[in-house]
Structures are given as structure tokens and as C-alpha cells.
Design a protein around this motif. Structure first.
Motif, short mmCIF file in Angstrom:
data_model
loop_
_atom_site.label_atom_id
_atom_site.label_comp_id
_atom_site.label_asym_id
_atom_site.label_seq_id
_atom_site.Cartn_x
_atom_site.Cartn_y
_atom_site.Cartn_z
N ASP A 282 0.83 -1.21 0.00
CA ASP A 282 0.00 0.00 0.00
C ASP A 282 0.86 1.26 0.00
N VAL A 283 2.13 1.12 -0.40
CA VAL A 283 2.99 2.30 -0.52
C VAL A 283 2.60 3.00 -1.83
N HIS A 284 2.18 4.23 -1.71
CA HIS A 284 1.75 4.95 -2.91
C HIS A 284 2.96 5.19 -3.84
N HIS B 239 3.84 7.61 -5.55
CA HIS B 239 4.50 8.91 -5.37
C HIS B 239 5.45 8.90 -4.18
N ASP B 240 5.07 8.16 -3.13
CA ASP B 240 5.97 8.04 -1.98
C ASP B 240 7.21 7.24 -2.38
N THR C 177 9.50 9.47 -4.36
CA THR C 177 10.20 10.45 -3.53
C THR C 177 11.38 9.79 -2.79
N ILE C 178 11.14 8.60 -2.25
CA ILE C 178 12.20 7.91 -1.51
C ILE C 178 13.32 7.50 -2.47
N GLY D 92 2.72 7.68 -11.32
CA GLY D 92 1.51 8.38 -11.73
C GLY D 92 0.68 7.53 -12.64
N ASN D 93 -0.16 8.19 -13.44
CA ASN D 93 -1.06 7.43 -14.32
C ASN D 93 -0.48 7.30 -15.73
N GLN E 240 -5.10 7.21 -18.13
CA GLN E 240 -6.11 7.02 -17.09
C GLN E 240 -7.09 5.89 -17.40
N ASP F 283 -7.36 -1.03 -11.94
CA ASP F 283 -7.90 -0.71 -10.62
C ASP F 283 -6.83 -0.15 -9.69
N VAL F 284 -6.01 0.73 -10.22
CA VAL F 284 -5.04 1.46 -9.41
C VAL F 284 -5.16 2.94 -9.79
N SER F 285 -4.74 3.83 -8.88
CA SER F 285 -4.76 5.24 -9.25
C SER F 285 -3.44 5.61 -9.92
N ALA F 286 -2.43 4.79 -9.68
CA ALA F 286 -1.10 5.09 -10.21
C ALA F 286 -0.23 3.85 -10.10
#
Lengths: 150, 404
Positions: free
Chosen positions: B335-337, B339-340, B343-344, B355-356, B360, B367-370
Motif C-alpha cells: 500500500d505504498v503509494h 508517489h511516496d 520520492t524515496i 503516476g497514471n 487514465q 484498478d489502481v490510481s497510479a
């Protein structure tokens, strides 16, 4: 570019309190009979947050949020609900402004006690690409407050 | 081994692990030199002046077109139009061909894996003329579902648009098979988005039997702001201009105007001659390496990266097996997004895309946002994979502490 300083900034960004709010968000879910519900989307990442607000005269009597997103946007929303619930609108407006100033890099704002635990998000200012994530819920709250005033 | 030494930005930043080449590639010295050389030795407005310097600029621009036509297997070089890139190329086709050929009730087929640049122009065209946009679905492992495609093809189908290689998943699509199906069942034009194919594999337009093929320079070691659209001359001749202005006209009367010949008809205004020269240098650079070596190099890296990522608990990889993928691996971690994650990883100098991916419709189906995406090119090597894996493990550790 990688450096020990950058590693420290990453550590400050992903501190325990933020990850805790991400994993165990406070005030998450719908709010029955909310006066205002504002949905904010970040098209860059597909994240979507809805902020639900109830008012009692000049105070926010209850606030909850729903949706999904990264740790920064979720933790920010969670901390925001704790911070503004039960407070008068004028005070909330001050907090919102200070929070915004803090994530934009204003160090004095980052030490403002009125921001409470949300000061943990001060490290976001070192990550310009993530400032938008931190502000998502706060922008939704502002829209809700404006709509309420009209 | 890799060709890293040819890329000044990477040489200057030894700690950097650039694995976002599906977004844009780094530029080799030969390309940067070619652009500078054009401005230092041949800069004038092409097709304008009678003086020798303008002729030199015209020659440089024309030579660039000839070289690219050879690189892309186009016998009719004047049917290779320079554009700003894939997005402009696809908008050109949708606008110019689409508006003069489609009518209400016609059908346009796109796929669920198309980049927004090959999706939105067709969607908006369909809305404006009352045509129907039909979307070809995908298999569970991220390929074009040929059964879905077959069910969409009929005599009302006027356009079939799809990408040669998916930017989000890396899937290499079976162009030949798709073209045969479309030709067997429809009289549709076939529009192929080659933005992620041309940089990574041998592409010969005349052998593909598609009607239009679009590509971008900046993803294939060339500069930003230049790309191309290849098409059949008969189609280009029948189409109205996309933009009007200087260079693309023949005679301008007070009341009417006649159009210049190909390629000029679709190149209004002062061309990006320096960009074309840089792009030609990029094509020459890739030719010298050999496109089969480029693809082999990428596939070896993506196979290793996929295997090492898959060994990490909590990783989900999207798309087909690495044998049918270009140098792209799209993934998520628990569940690590994404974007996180990005960044790491950035903290360790690893540049990935989160991202997407301008896809989209695809993200909704996954079924993911990114997702997080690493994409490899000629300058990457195993050290980039090491850094990627280390960063993913670090992300797992940072987020792991907070597991309730």
C-alpha cells in the motif's frame, strides 16, 4: 541528487507520526448530514479526496474525509480534521494560512503552535513536487468554508 | 556495459540513476553537437532566401528528412512530415483527416492501453461529429485482447488507432496481426502511435501496412519539440491542411489559396530545422549501435529488474512477461503509494515515474490510481537496477515500521 542531507530530509518527511496517520487515518469516512462535501482531485497521480463538513454557527462542528492518495495527502487530511474540528472559522482560517505558508517553506510558520501535530508535515517544503499532496485536503476545506459563507 | 559515456548529463552526475526514458531520453554528445553545429554553420530560414546560407539551412533540413526516412523504412520521404512530436502528429490526423472524412454514426476504435495523446483526440472528434468511440479491452496480462478487437470491427469502423508499444506497461503489440484483422473486416484507416517503439526497436513503415505512424524525437535521444508523422501520400493529398500560414501555400489569391506539395503542405511556418538536424543525428547514433542491440540491451535489463522486483514480497508487476515487453517495468509495492516510492527513490538519485502515465483509462482497468514505472535505455546498466532495488527495499523498510 543523492546526499546525506537529502537522506535526512527523506527521514524527516516520512517520520513515524505521518506514517501512523497514513495507516490509521483519523476521522475517515462519510459524514451523515454534512452541509458541505468538496471533492478535490490531483490529476497527476489520480488521487482523490472528499472533505465533508458540518457547521454550527461560526464553528466547524464535525469534519471527516474519504478517498485515496499518497501518505502525504492522507496524513495531511487526517491531521487537518483533528486540528479544525470544533474550532471557530476565524481560527481555522489562520491555521489554514499558516499551514500553507509552512509547506511553502516559511520556517516561522513551521514553528507556529497553532498548527499542532500538523507541524510534522513541515518537511514537505523540501519536496516541491509533493506540496500539492499536502495541500489537497486543506484546499477542499477552504472551498467548503467559502461555500458555507455564501 | 552500456553507452553511458556518450551522455554528458549522466557523465556529469555519476550518482544519478535515470530510469525514466519512456518519459524522455537523455541526449548524447553527437546530438547536442549537431544542433550547435547547425546554428553555428547553417542557421537561416529554410526555403526562404536565395542566398547560400539559406540554401545550406534548407539542405540540412532536407538531409535530416532523408536520413530519418531511411531509418524508418519510408521510401516516399516527402510523406514524412516533421511535427512537434507524437501528440501533434495524432492531432493532425484526427483533425485534418477525421473532420473531412467522418460522419455521424461512424465508429472509431481505440484501445484501453492508449496514451491520452492517441485517445483524447479521437474521443473529442467523435463527440464533435456524432461518431462513436469504441474501446478495445485488454487481457489480464496487459495485451490488446484480439477477441475484443474482432468484436468491434464492422463496416462502420472508419478508424482503428493503437500504440505499437504501451508507454505504461511496455507491451509490444502485434501490429501485423492487428493490421490483418482490420483490413479483413473494415475499410478503416489504421493509425499507429509509435512513440515508444521507434526509440527501442527496428521500425520500417513501408512494411507495417499502417496508414499513419507517429513518433517523437525526444524519446529517441533527439531534442524536445521535434517528431514526425508518416503517412500514405494519397491520404495526405486528399486531406485539408492542419495549419495554414507561410511555406505551406502555393498561390495566395485575395479570395482563395492553393497548397504547396508534400511535405510542405503540413509544415506551416518556419520549421524546427535545428531540431530535425538533431533528430537525424539521434537516428544515426542509434543506427550505429544497431536497433537490435538497443532492444536486446533493454530487454536484458528489464528481465533482470522484473525478476529482482518480483522476488520482493509485496511487489505487483503489471503487463506481459518481459519477453514481450520493451524496456519498461510498471509496478506497485503493497500500500505504498507510487508517489511516496518515487520520492524515496529520488533521495538515492533514482529517477522513476510515478503516476497514471497519461493513461487514465488503463489505470481504471488495472484498478489502481497510479503505478511506479522504471524504463531503461542504452545508457542504463546493472548498477541502475541495484539502486532501484535498494530504493524499493528502503521504501519497504520505512513504511514497514508503521504497519499496524
Amino acid at each position: 541528487m543523492p546526499s546525506p542531507e537529502r537522506s535526512a530530509q527523506i527521514g524527516a518527511l516520512y517520520q513515524e507520526m505521518i506514517l501512523d496517520h497514513y495507516r490509521r487515518p483519523r476521522n475517515k469516512g462519510d459524514l451523515a448530514n454534512a452541509e458541505q462535501t468538496v471533492v478535490m482531485k490531483n490529476p497527476l497521480c489520480g488521487d482523490e479526496i472528499a472533505v465533508h463538513v458540518s457547521f454550527d454557527g461560526d464553528t466547524i462542528s464535525d469534519v471527516r474525509f474519504s478517498g485515496r492518495g499518497c501518505s502525504i495527502s492522507q496524513a495531511s487530511a487526517s491531521m487537518m480534521t483533528q486540528l479544525v474540528k470544533g474550532k471557530p472559522l476565524s481560527e481555522i482560517e489562520h491555521i489554514r494560512t499558516r499551514f500553507r505558508e509552512m509547506v511553502m517553506g516559511d520556517q516561522a510558520a513551521g514553528e507556529d503552535a497553532s498548527l499542532g501535530s500538523a507541524r510534522a508535515l513541515g518537511g514537505v517544503s523540501q519536496f516541491p513536487a509533493r506540496v500539492k499532496c499536502a495541500l489537497l485536503a486543506w484546499n477542499a476545506l477552504q472551498t467548503a468554508m467559502t461555500a458555507h459563507a455564501e | 556495459m552500456s553507452w553511458k559515456a556518450d551522455f554528458p548529463l549522466l557523465v556529469r552526475n555519476p550518482g544519478l540513476h535515470y530510469v525514466d526514458s519512456a518519459a524522455t531520453s537523455q541526449k548524447p554528445t553527437v546530438v547536442l553537437d549537431a544542433i550547435r553545429n547547425f546554428y553555428e554553420t547553417a542557421n537561416a530560414n529554410p526555403h526562404r532566401g536565395a542566398y547560400a546560407l539559406s540554401v545550406a539551412a534548407t539542405d540540412a533540413y532536407d538531409d535530416a528528412r532523408q536520413l530519418l526516412a531511411r531509418f524508418l523504412g519510408v521510401a516516399d520521404a516527402d510523406a514524412l512530415i516533421f511535427t512537434r512530436g507524437t501528440t501533434e502528429s495524432l492531432n493532425l490526423v484526427a483533425t485534418s483527416w477525421g473532420r473531412s472524412n467522418l460522419a455521424a454514426g461512424d465508429e472509431i476504435v481505440v484501445t484501453a492501453m492508449d496514451h491520452h495523446a492517441n485517445f483524447v483526440p479521437w474521443q473529442q472528434l467523435a463527440i464533435s461529429i456524432g461518431a462513436k468511440l469504441r474501446i478495445c479491452e485488454l487481457t489480464a496480462d496487459g495485451r490488446i485482447d484480439l477477441h475484443s478487437l474482432a468484436s468491434l470491427l464492422n463496416r462502420k469502423t472508419r478508424v482503428v488507432a493503437f500504440n505499437h508499444v504501451s508507454n505504461a506497461l511496455g507491451t509490444i503489440n502485434p501490429v501485423g496481426e492487428i493490421v490483418r484483422m482490420v483490413r479483413d473486416h473494415t475499410a478503416a484507416i489504421i493509425v499507429c502511435d509509435g512513440a515508444q517503439a521507434v526509440p527501442h526497436m527496428t521500425v520500417k513503415f513501408d512494411d507495417l501496412d499502417v496508414d499513419f505512424y507517429a513518433f517523437s524525437g525526444h524519446k529517441m535521444c533527439g531534442p524536445m519539440g521535434i517528431g514526425g508523422l508518416i503517412g500514405r501520400r494519397a491520404l495526405f493529398d486528399s486531406m485539408p491542411p492542419y495549419q495554414t500560414g507561410g511555406d505551406m501555400v502555393e498561390f495566395v489569391h485575395d479570395d482563395v489559396t492553393t497548397w504547396n506539395a508534400l511535405p510542405h503542405k503540413f509544415e506551416a511556418g518556419t520549421p524546427n530545422a535545428a531540431g530535425a538536424v538533431g533528430l537525424a543525428a539521434a537516428a544515426a547514433y542509434l543506427s550505429a549501435i544497431g536497433m537490435e542491440n538497443v532492444l536486446r540491451h533493454e530487454q536484458a535489463l528489464v528481465a533482470e529488474a522484473s525478476e529482482r522486483l518480483a522476488a520482493i514480497e509485496g511487489i505487483t508487476i503489471y503487463g506481459p512477461s518481459s519477453a514481450d515487453r520493451s524496456g519498461v517495468v510498471s509496478f506497485t509495492l503493497d500500500d505504498v503509494h507510487p508517489h511516496d516510492l518515487a520520492t524515496i527513490l529520488d533521495g538515492d538519485g533514482v529517477c522513476i515515474r510515478a503516476g497514471n502515465h497519461c493513461a487514465q483509462p488503463l489505470m481504471r482497468r488495472l484498478d489502481v490510481s497510479a503505478t511506479a514505472r522504471a524504463s531503461f535505455y542504452v545508457y542504463n546498466d546493472t548498477s541502475d537496477i541495484d539502486a532501484l532495488i535498494e530504493g524499493v527495499l528502503k521504501s519497504k523498510e520505512i513504511f514497514g515500521h508503521a504497519v499496524a
